[in-house]
Scaffold this motif. Structure first.
Motif, PDB file in Angstrom:
ATOM      1  N   THR A  89    -105.216 -26.956  77.653  1.00  0.00           N
ATOM      2  CA  THR A  89    -103.909 -26.615  78.221  1.00  0.00           C
ATOM      3  C   THR A  89    -102.854 -27.636  77.822  1.00  0.00           C
ATOM      4  OG1 THR A  89    -104.116 -27.916  80.244  1.00  0.00           O
ATOM      5  CG2 THR A  89    -105.139 -25.738  80.240  1.00  0.00           C
ATOM      6  N   PRO A  90    -101.641 -27.127  77.600  1.00  0.00           N
ATOM      7  CA  PRO A  90    -100.523 -28.054  77.313  1.00  0.00           C
ATOM      8  C   PRO A  90    -100.331 -29.056  78.432  1.00  0.00           C
ATOM      9  CG  PRO A  90     -99.880 -25.788  76.872  1.00  0.00           C
ATOM     10  CD  PRO A  90    -101.217 -25.713  77.554  1.00  0.00           C
ATOM     11  N   GLU A  91    -100.470 -28.558  79.658  1.00  0.00           N
ATOM     12  CA  GLU A  91    -100.295 -29.430  80.822  1.00  0.00           C
ATOM     13  C   GLU A  91    -101.201 -30.651  80.747  1.00  0.00           C
ATOM     14  OE1 GLU A  91     -99.148 -26.851  84.518  1.00  0.00           O
ATOM     15  OE2 GLU A  91    -101.116 -27.788  84.788  1.00  0.00           O
TER      16      GLU A  91
ATOM     17  N   LEU B 157    -101.970 -20.798  80.743  1.00  0.00           N
ATOM     18  CA  LEU B 157    -102.841 -21.954  80.865  1.00  0.00           C
ATOM     19  C   LEU B 157    -102.309 -22.974  81.867  1.00  0.00           C
ATOM     20  CD1 LEU B 157    -103.834 -22.502  77.119  1.00  0.00           C
ATOM     21  CD2 LEU B 157    -105.230 -21.530  78.945  1.00  0.00           C
ATOM     22  N   ASP B 158    -101.054 -22.758  82.340  1.00  0.00           N
ATOM     23  CA  ASP B 158    -100.459 -23.732  83.255  1.00  0.00           C
ATOM     24  C   ASP B 158    -101.039 -23.564  84.643  1.00  0.00           C
ATOM     25  OD1 ASP B 158     -99.053 -24.574  81.149  1.00  0.00           O
ATOM     26  OD2 ASP B 158     -97.096 -23.808  81.806  1.00  0.00           O
ATOM     27  N   SER B 159    -101.196 -24.712  85.323  1.00  0.00           N
ATOM     28  CA  SER B 159    -101.804 -24.694  86.648  1.00  0.00           C
ATOM     29  C   SER B 159    -100.994 -23.853  87.619  1.00  0.00           C
ATOM     30  CB  SER B 159    -101.939 -26.125  87.177  1.00  0.00           C
ATOM     31  OG  SER B 159    -100.687 -26.787  87.113  1.00  0.00           O
ATOM     32  N   GLU B 160     -99.683 -23.822  87.430  1.00  0.00           N
ATOM     33  CA  GLU B 160     -98.848 -23.008  88.316  1.00  0.00           C
ATOM     34  C   GLU B 160     -99.332 -21.552  88.302  1.00  0.00           C
ATOM     35  OE1 GLU B 160     -95.057 -23.624  86.577  1.00  0.00           O
ATOM     36  OE2 GLU B 160     -94.792 -25.637  87.417  1.00  0.00           O
TER      37      GLU B 160
END
Lengths: 384, 888
Positions: A89-91, B157-160
């Motif tokens: 993931t980018p995060e 893919l972001d946790s949000e």
């Protein structure tokens, strides 16, 4: 004064003291440590890709350290590779990069390998003035608008066009279909370039099917492609997806020559059979090695008891490029290494010659290979 | 320490040591300043410690409140987000937008517009909300966002998205992959009417707003601050701090501790390099670090202010006290300073300076003691000066020379007498080796003596004699003693005492000469005595023989020759005796002219042929009273002297003249009586004499002649004889013109000298008296006895005094005693006295070969006694006997 600068100043002061003490022994003391942050996926779906990258990078580091350290201004600097899992993931990649920059006090970053990760990390590094070398993040966006970000691979711009020309020229494909992850920067980026080049060559995009990351079922999309009767199918996706897509192609009875990009290189050869007969671009071709590459392969095999792949070779080159930049300025400071990177005009890597000439993206060729009997066979070299 | 600083420090130290007053005041000042400084430091640290303790308590409290406030705020935002989904229009719009097969469709655009309206209202209502997005379940595609640029992105893919798909969740602060800024969001599922999750509503919170809550200061002062840092050392609020200033985040001991999950308080240097006192907290719920900090300078400001006040008060007191001490010290120091002034004067040489006694305390005692000391020093100094003067004048006036010779042989000190004796000044002597003046023959002796001294074998050398060259080149004999005082701190040399013994040496030489002459004279005298006895016999018997009848002419002539030769021998013995002054003075009236005439032959022999002798006898010269034989000697001596003064010849004039010495002239000389005198002058045309010689002329042993040529007694004898005769002698002389000696002898009346009768009557005198003859020499006694018996006298002869005395007892009377002077056992005079007691009428005739000092004739010799010098002829004896017997 910022604490990190303080810490660095303290380290430098300590080094100076050590240097003074050792100069009494009539030998130049060790130089300051060169810390390189290394972001690759070690977990998640792309976790298996990370290992080869780490091996390649660590080979370069080991070579430097085995020589007593990197020779900078007459002193040997130990090199430390700080390996961090960027997952997929980018995060996660950004968080890891932030930590490397703020907490681990690295002078440079190599990676991440995914363009979707490399793009935000590149901006983060650029804002902090930390040099970054992308070994295989091919998306043009990675280096765009930055001053400290470079790469050692051809861009999607080049390989996308190269594959389009190969399909149109060498394979005579006029009807072209695409299936790609629209949510992923790499996939969607190269797909658009491929499509654009094909169109400009006079080919026709008969199908452009997209999905978003994590999709499992491609059958509907493959059915639509089958109906479009393409000459070739371009699959600029990551291996896990490709394996699923190829398998489902057989299910739906889609039998069409497959084209891929650099992401098609599988880490594990056992999967090679799945893409038997497919053409794809690679940055490093082990079956046509020149002198440097051969040397590298020998060392790699000595160390890891297996042949290097593209990933290992590119990571090796990325780290080596940083070494060259550090040597050019005789410093381990981030700003100096960035300056050094900007000053590198031509770099001879194990993956080939890289001509920068002021650009962060080298002019560098790719090799088109065909998977034959479970192993990639050289098909053509495409130079810029 | 650098050199200039050191020299400044030295001169400062000198300055402070220079004055008592400054030292007292500065010492006090320093001491009290140190005390004030100590108090200040102590007070400051005490105040600072308590202030710090209070401040930390305060910071802890504030931090605790902030954490609570933050958690409450986040909770509140979560409730807000959830409550948004309750809004029906919103929920429907979001669901339809997420479900839309194609987002460019009309339905989608309608839903989008609706959501846009609602969210604009919400954003206005809730400033804590930064942005609101709707993510489709398919690919996490941003189907709506209050930030239009975000639309179309895939964020699956972001946790949000991933978390929001499951349930309402809070994404704690993390760097956004899009903005790269710390982001906090609340995501909640969007469900369609069937309850299926079709998307996610993401409410991004305004972290600046969150930061503002934290930032609100409660009791942190104007410079204190509270802030949040995420786990990556990044400021949560980029707008507040300026991200670009911290490209590698912010770091401090507090931040690092908090990021390690610790909470606490400490003093440290904050991210900006400012020393602070801070409280740090890790807030696990929010993945954030809270820092509450106050600059140490501010925190300790009150303490510093108090300390400054303390310093101010302390220094003011110190100044005031310093003034007090200054005046006090001045009062105390003034008498001491007065003593110091006096001491300075004394040390400068003014011994008359006194210190005023102004107080009756110890300082007064000090002043008095000082004055007493000064006065004693003054007295001692004067005494010392006097003594120094005393000793100096002793040395300076001493004929002895004192010389100090350094170890190098060079004269370091020479007493003034050196110049008197040797002609050298002290300057001449300086830097001149003394040994260079020593006579080469004496050099070895002197060197040996000095070497012995130097070697320490002798501490003193005495009786060292040697010749030293006078500055004029002459040699002086010195007697010296030397002492090694090299180790004496005041001398550091050899001290040599020397005296000029040249004169003494000469005198000693002369004395030796004189003693030699004396011995010769004694010998001559002894010989003459025996000779005289023999001659008396010879003369007597030859006379007898000549008187005998029956001798032929030739025999008579031979006898006469014997008599003449005996007479000449008698003359010679007479002269020998005169020379040895063994004769008795027998003053009588003499005719000088006749005397001189008789001496002509003798003078001619004495003087030689080169000198012409001129006699100028005066007519009508009175007779002089003197011993003729002595006067003969006087003339002989003067003539010899004149001859010696004329080595190349000349004229000797002997003159006689009457003279009268008046009272005025005689008063200038002791024992010189005025009256008539007979003058005898002896003049020569010789070399003459200078004043010096003239002055010493008559001193015994003075001679200008070479050793052996003269006795130095000639003129002394002349002087003595003249003086003994009651006469006077003068000398006139001029160098190169000759000299004239004038002898004045007392003149007698114009009577005829007896001498004339002596010589004119050659016949024998006769008599019949009784004569006792005492003579130890047999031939002489027999000759005398025979002669006197033949002349008619009754003679008794004795050889020894006892015999003579016995005979004097036996015989009836003694008219005359003829006795030798020198006899065995008893001398003639004693015998004469005994005889005269027996026969008071007896006369005495002494006969002698010579007159020794023992032979002092009694005063009445001239009337009752006589003296006859041997040898004598029978005629002289008989006449003398007759003359004595005839005295009445």
């Amino acid at each position: 004064m910022r604490s990190s600068s303080l810490r660095r100043a303290a380290r430098r002061g300590l080094t100076a003291v050590v240097v003074l003490l050792l100069s009494g022994c009539l030998r130049p003391g060790p130089g300051p440590e060169l810390r390189i942050g290394f972001i690759v996926p070690l977990s998640g779906p792309y976790g298996p890709l990370g290992g080869s990258h780490v091996e390649g990078a660590q080979l370069a580091v080991a070579e430097a350290n085995d020589a007593g350290g990197l020779l900078l201004n007459g002193r040997r600097s130990k090199v430390t590779l700080v390996v961090r899992d960027g997952s997929n993931t980018p995060e996660k990649a950004v968080a890891v990069a932030q930590e490397l920059i703020n907490r681990d006090d690295v002078s440079a970053i190599v990676g991440p390998i995914l363009s979707s990760q490399a793009i935000p990390v590149a901006h983060l590094a650029d804002r902090a003035g930390i040099p970054m070398v992308a070994q295989i993040a091919t998306n043009p966006e990675v280096t765009k608008g930055t001053r400290t970000v470079f790469r050692v691979c051809a861009t999607d711009d080049f390989q996308g066009r190269a594959m389009a020309r190969f399909a149109f020229g060498s394979l005579g494909a006029r009807r072209v279909a695409l299936l790609f992850d629209v949510a992923s920067a790499y996939n969607s980026g190269i797909a658009r370039i491929f499509a654009g080049e094909t169109s400009s060559l006079g080919g026709r995009i008969v199908a452009e099917e997209t999905y978003t990351t994590g999709a499992q079922d491609f059958r509907a999309r493959l059915e639509r492609i089958k109906r479009a009767r393409p000459d070739v199918l371009f699959l600029p996706n990551y291996p896990v997806e490709i394996l699923a897509q190829v398998s489902q192609m057989r299910e739906v009875g889609l039998d069409v020559p497959i084209l891929g990009a650099d992401a098609m290189s599988f880490t594990e050869p056992r999967y090679n059979a799945a893409i038997e007969g497919a053409w794809y671009s690679v940055h490093f071709s082990p079956d046509r090695p020149d002198g440097r590459a051969g040397e590298f392969m020998k060392r790699y095999e000595e160390r890891y008891s297996r042949a290097p792949n593209q990933a290992g070779a590119l990571s090796y080159d990325a780290v080596s490029l940083l070494f060259a930049a550090a040597r050019a300025k005789g410093s381990v400071e981030a700003r100096d290494i960035a300056d050094g990177l900007r000053s590198v005009s031509v770099f001879e890597g194990v993956t080939g010659s890289m001509i920068f000439q002021g650009s962060p993206d080298p002019k560098k060729g790719v090799v088109v290979v065909r998977m034959e009997k479970g192993s990639p066979r050289f098909e053509a070299r495409v130079d810029p | 320490m650098s050199m200039p600083f050191r020299s400044v420090a030295r001169s400062l130290a000198r300055f402070f040591q220079s004055s008592l007053l400054i030292r007292i005041v500065s010492s006090f000042f320093l001491l009290s300043t140190v005390i004030v400084a100590f108090l200040t430091v102590f007070g400051f640290s005490f105040l600072a410690r308590s202030a710090r303790g209070r401040l930390i308590d305060q910071l802890e409290a504030i931090a605790a409140i902030k954490v609570t406030t933050l958690n409450t705020w986040v909770d509140e935002q979560r409730r807000h987000a959830v409550s948004f989904m309750v809004i029906p229009d919103l929920r429907r719009g979001a669901a339809s937008l997420c479900s839309a097969a194609a987002w460019q469709s009309a339905a989608a655009e309608q839903a989008h517009a609706r959501l846009d309206r609602i969210f604009s209202l919400l954003l206005a209502e809730f400033p804590e909300v930064h942005a609101i997005s709707v993510l489709s379940a398919e690919g996490g595609r941003v189907v709506f966002s209050t930030q239009a640029s975000q639309e179309g992105r895939y964020r699956l893919l972001d946790s949000e998205f991933t978390e929001g798909m499951r349930a309402t969740s809070i994404q704690s602060v993390h760097p956004s992959p899009i903005s790269l800024e710390p982001t906090m969001s609340i995501s909640t599922p969007v469900r369609d009417s069937d309850g299926r999750t079709v998307g996610v509503l993401v409410v991004s919170l305004n972290l600046d707003s969150m930061d503002r809550i934290i930032q609100e200061r409660t009791g942190l002062g104007s410079t204190g601050e509270a802030y949040l840092v995420d786990r990556y050392s990044t400021f949560v609020s980029g707008s507040r701090f300026g991200r670009v200033n911290y490209p590698r985040g912010v770091h401090s001991a507090g931040i690092d501790a908090a990021l390690r999950g610790q909470s606490g308080s400490a003093s440290y240097v904050n991210y900006a390099g400012v020393p602070v006192i801070g409280s740090y907290r890790w807030i696990p719920q929010q993945d954030l670090a809270l820092l509450v900090e106050v600059p140490q300078s501010d925190a300790l400001q009150p303490a510093a202010r108090h300390a400054l006040l303390l310093v101010g008060i302390g220094l003011s007191l110190v100044m005031a006290l310093a003034f007090g001490v200054y005046f006090l010290a001045r009062r105390l120091a003034e008498p001491i300073l007065a003593i110091q002034q006096a001491a300075m004067k004394v040390s400068a040489g003014d011994l008359s300076a006194t210190a005023p006694v102004v107080t009756r305390d110890e300082v007064g005692d000090l002043a008095e003691a000082f004055n007493r000391m000064t006065s004693r020093v003054r007295d001692l100094y004067q005494e010392l000066e006097q003594r120094e003067e005393h000793f100096r004048s002793l040395i300076e006036s001493s004929m002895d020379m004192v010389v100090v010779i350094g170890a190098d042989g060079v004269c370091g000190f020479a007493s003034p007498s050196l110049e008197r004796v040797l002609g050298y000044t002290a300057a001449d002597m300086a830097a001149r080796p003394l040994l260079s003046l020593v006579h080469p023959q004496d050099l070895e002796k002197c060197r040996t003596a000095l070497a012995r001294l130097a070697a320490g074998r002798d501490s003193i050398v005495t009786g060292l004699t040697g010749r030293i060259q006078h500055k004029d080149g002459s040699w002086h004999t010195l007697e010296a003693s030397a002492r090694n005082l090299l180790d004496h701190p005041a001398i550091r040399g050899y001290v040599v005492n020397a005296r000029d013994i040249s004169e003494r040496v000469q005198l000693e030489d002369k004395l030796a000469q004189a003693q030699k002459m004396e011995a010769v004279g004694r010998l001559a005298g002894g010989v003459a005595h025996d000779f005289n006895n023999l001659l008396t016999v010879v003369l007597g018997y030859s006379d007898e023989l000549a008187a005998c009848a029956g001798l032929d002419e030739e025999a008579r002539a031979n006898v006469a020759e014997i008599g003449k030769a005996a007479s000449r021998a008698a003359d010679l013995t007479q002269q020998l005796l005169a020379y040895s002054r063994k004769q008795v003075l027998q003053p009588r009236l003499i005719d000088l002219n006749a005397l001189l005439a008789g001496m002509t032959g003798m003078l001619a022999r004495l003087i030689g042929e080169d000198v012409r002798v001129v006699m100028r006898p005066a007519a009508d010269l009175r007779p002089a009273r003197a011993d003729p034989s002595q006067i003969v000697q006087v003339v002989m001596n003067l003539a010899a002297n004149a001859r010696d003064a004329m080595p190349r010849g000349g004229t000797l004039v002997i003159e006689t003249a009457p003279a009268f010495l008046d009272e005025e002239y005689c008063s200038r000389f002791p024992d010189l009586a005025p009256g008539k005198y007979v003058m005898l002058s002896v003049s020569d045309t010789g070399t003459g004499m200078d004043e010096d010689v003239r002055r010493q002329l008559f001193e015994p042993f003075f001679t200008t002649k070479d050793v052996g040529k003269g006795t130095g007694l000639g003129l002394a004898t002349v002087y003595g004889i003249v003086r003994q005769s009651g006469g006077h002698i003068t000398v006139d002389s001029e160098v190169g013109r000759g000299s004239t000696f004038r002898v004045f002898l007392p003149a007698a009346g114009p009577e005829t000298p007896a001498q004339a009768a002596q010589h004119s009557d050659a016949s024998r005198a006769r008599g019949a008296e009784t004569i006792l003859v005492l003579e130890d020499e047999e031939p002489v006694r027999r000759m005398i006895a025979n002669l006197l018996e033949r002349s008619g006298y009754t003679v008794h002869a004795a050889a020894r005094p006892p015999e003579a005395l016995r005979k004097a007892e036996e015989i009836p009377r003694v008219d005359l005693l003829v006795t030798d002077v020198v006899l065995p056992g008893m001398n003639g005079r004693e015998v004469a006295e005994i005889v005269r007691r027996r026969c008071p009428a007896a006369r005495v005739l002494f006969i002698s070969g010579y007159a020794s000092g023992a032979m002092d004739l009694p005063g009445d010799l001239s009337r009752e006694a006589g003296f006859l010098m041997k040898p004598f002829t029978p005629a002289v004896l008989t006449r003398k006997v007759r003359e004595i017997l005839d005295r009445r």
